[in-house]
Design a protein around this motif. Structure first.
Motif, PDB file in Angstrom:
ATOM      1  N   ILE A 119       6.655  -5.333  -6.475  1.00  8.26           N
ATOM      2  CA  ILE A 119       6.246  -4.009  -5.985  1.00  8.26           C
ATOM      3  C   ILE A 119       7.479  -3.211  -5.563  1.00  8.26           C
ATOM      4  O   ILE A 119       8.387  -3.726  -4.908  1.00  8.26           O
ATOM      5  N   THR A 120       7.483  -1.945  -5.963  1.00  3.44           N
ATOM      6  CA  THR A 120       8.519  -1.003  -5.541  1.00  3.44           C
ATOM      7  C   THR A 120       7.850   0.107  -4.736  1.00  3.44           C
ATOM      8  O   THR A 120       6.937   0.778  -5.244  1.00  3.44           O
ATOM      9  N   GLY A 121       8.287   0.305  -3.517  1.00  9.40           N
ATOM     10  CA  GLY A 121       7.636   1.256  -2.620  1.00  9.40           C
ATOM     11  C   GLY A 121       7.576   2.669  -3.149  1.00  9.40           C
ATOM     12  O   GLY A 121       6.607   3.398  -2.915  1.00  9.40           O
ATOM     13  N   SER A 122       8.607   3.085  -3.886  1.00 12.22           N
ATOM     14  CA  SER A 122       8.642   4.461  -4.395  1.00 12.22           C
ATOM     15  C   SER A 122       7.516   4.743  -5.390  1.00 12.22           C
ATOM     16  O   SER A 122       7.159   5.906  -5.606  1.00 12.22           O
ATOM     17  N   ASN A 123       6.949   3.701  -5.987  1.00 10.01           N
ATOM     18  CA  ASN A 123       5.860   3.902  -6.952  1.00 10.01           C
ATOM     19  C   ASN A 123       4.592   4.423  -6.286  1.00 10.01           C
ATOM     20  O   ASN A 123       3.695   4.938  -6.970  1.00 10.01           O
ATOM     21  N   TYR A 124       4.485   4.284  -4.966  1.00  9.82           N
ATOM     22  CA  TYR A 124       3.300   4.756  -4.263  1.00  9.82           C
ATOM     23  C   TYR A 124       3.395   6.236  -3.872  1.00  9.82           C
ATOM     24  O   TYR A 124       2.453   6.775  -3.284  1.00  9.82           O
ATOM     25  N   ARG A 125       4.490   6.875  -4.186  1.00  6.95           N
ATOM     26  CA  ARG A 125       4.666   8.285  -3.801  1.00  6.95           C
ATOM     27  C   ARG A 125       4.517   9.186  -5.015  1.00  6.95           C
ATOM     28  O   ARG A 125       5.213   8.963  -6.034  1.00  6.95           O
TER      29      ARG A 125
END
Length: 503
Positions: free
Chosen positions: A207-213
């Motif tokens: 999981i990469t956090g930036s993908n949720y933005r």
């Protein structure tokens, strides 16, 4: 005439009918069996396919919230199903519940609806399973002849032999007994849940956090022809349909609802459950809770692994692992999806045969189909008939445009069951209810409104096809069912006895 169309079959008579030796099903299922059935039929192509489509086109990472919304709508309906199934443990699910509360014509209508819903659902899933198996065979270097590999085939003719064979094999298993069906389901569900857990656990490391933005992407006008939101919403409420945004979550919920279809099938096995008063609520609510939790976790992981705008539509879970450089997981997911679809097919076929059996036992369909096998105590006649018809349907017919009928059929059943709970509480307050839907009538009313909202989000073409099927059903009822109804004949006999006694 209206009194005959809405005559109800009381709960005591419905239960008494299940004790007739020639029409009695064998009681062999436990709460665990029911929960496994529920998980087995719910987890299917929905979670393996719809996650990517809805995230990319409608909700973005907020697809997790769409699964929550759809799960809540199903939970409201599940509470109503649990009360009915424990109070009236008779085969037929929403059909039987409607007969006891709303009357004969509404019961026929929902029964006719469920026959179509389960038939199309079984055929659609069988075709999807066939596609997975052909892909695995091709990878192994084994190729089916063109005329037997798909419906297109050579020179425009073909028969999907794999889809047809799957339906026929599952038909045979259902004829041989419910306990055998439960054992097969347990093994396959274990494989399927393991694959889902692999997706969640392994995917969490990528999981990469930036993908949720942004988590809820900004609303955008729906492009012409997208078909994601029904024009009925705009017509009735004046809201312009849009992708993404808060409204996009509700639109997405009406689409991912397909992934939840099946928990209501558990109610069709009430008559074959050893302790339905205790085990039916556990099976229905337990399977729904397990699947909702898994769905939300999968959607959170897959949208974290790959940005929603880059997710594939055909195989989002497998392709997300490929995008992170781990193609091995993609093969495992494809195998799990192929194996898991077998239980979806079998339990949908189980649900349809039980509804058909219940309708024939009541005389609304030929009574010939209500006799059980002398040894296996299963409704072998409708099982074989419907199995053969669905096998042919899956082999020859393109069902992509009809798949949404499965959604509207299920939602319609939810509305009927919720209304039935309210009515039966008023007409039969004396009934013993081992499980009671809380906050009646408030909760069932909320269930009806939430279900209708999802129905309005379906394409107008789906409503039209559904209306055509219902019209055909009314014709069959008035030409055959109404005059052959056992309840109607019983009433005629009673009236004649009263008349003779008066003379």
């Amino acid at each position: 005439m209206s009194s005959t169309l809405f005559r109800t079959k009381n709960v005591e008579q419905s239960i008494l009918d299940t004790e007739e030796p020639e029409h009695a099903l064998k009681k062999s299922l436990s709460a665990l069996d029911l929960t496994v059935f529920g998980v087995g039929v719910i987890i299917g192509t929905g979670i393996f396919v719809l996650t990517g489509k809805v995230a990319k086109e409608t909700a973005g990472p907020a697809v997790a919230l769409a699964f929550v919304v759809a799960g809540v709508v199903c939970a409201l309906a599940a509470l109503c199903y649990a009360e009915f199934a424990s109070t009236l443990p008779v085969a037929g699910s929403a059909y039987t519940f409607s007969y006891a509360s709303l009357g004969e014509l509404p019961a026929w209508t929902i029964g006719w609806d469920l026959v179509l819903e389960f038939a199309l659902g079984t055929a659609v899933v069988a075709v999807g399973w066939s596609g997975y198996i052909r892909s695995l065979l091709d990878n192994a270097g084994w190729h089916l002849p063109a005329a037997l590999g798909s419906r297109e085939g050579a020179h425009g003719f073909g028969f999907d032999i794999l889809a047809a064979v799957l339906v026929l094999v599952l038909t045979g298993i259902l004829v041989l007994g419910m306990k055998l069906s439960a054992r097969v389901t347990q093994v396959v569900v274990a494989v399927k849940v393991t694959v889902v857990l692999i997706v969640i656990i392994a995917g969490a490391f990528f999981i990469t956090g930036s993908n949720y933005r942004p988590f809820i992407p900004k609303a955008q006008p729906v492009q012409a022809g997208s078909g994601l939101q029904s024009p009925l919403v705009q017509l009735m409420f004046g809201w312009a349909p849009s992708n993404f945004g808060v409204l996009g979550i509700f639109t997405a919920a009406s689409v991912v609802f397909f992934a939840f279809i099946g928990f209501d099938v558990v109610a069709t096995a009430a008559e074959e459950t050893r302790n339905p008063q205790r085990d039916m609520p556990r099976g229905i609510l337990g399977s729904l809770l397990i699947c909702t939790t898994l769905y939300v976790a999968v959607s959170v992981v897959v949208t974290g692994m790959q940005h929603y705008s880059k997710l594939s539509i055909d195989a989002p879970l497998a392709d997300a692992f490929k995008a992170t450089g781990h193609p091995w997981y993609a093969g495992v997911i494809s195998f799990g999806a192929a194996v898991g679809l077998t239980t979806v097919c079998m339990i949908l076929l189980l649900g349809q045969t039980r509804v058909f059996f219940a309708m024939s036992r009541d005389g609304l369909l030929p009574r010939f189909f209500s006799r059980v096998h002398p040894r296996f105590k299963t409704p072998h006649r409708p099982t074989i008939l419907l199995g053969v018809i669905i096998a042919i349907l899956a082999g020859f017919t393109s069902l992509s445009e009809l798949a949404e009928l499965v959604n509207i059929g299920t939602l319609f059943a939810f509305v009927v069951v919720a209304l039935g709970v309210i009515i039966l509480r008023r007409t039969r307050p004396d009934l013993h209810r081992s499980f009671r839907t809380p906050w009646v009538p408030f909760l069932p009313v909320v269930s009806v409104l939430a279900t209708l909202w999802l129905m309005l989000n379906l394409p107008a073409e789906t409503w039209l096809r559904f209306a055509v099927w219902m019209v055909i059903g009314f014709v069959v009822y008035f030409l055959y069912g109404r005059s052959h109804s056992r309840l109607g004949r019983h009433e005629e006999t009673t009236i004649e006895e009263v008349r003779q006694h008066g003379e």
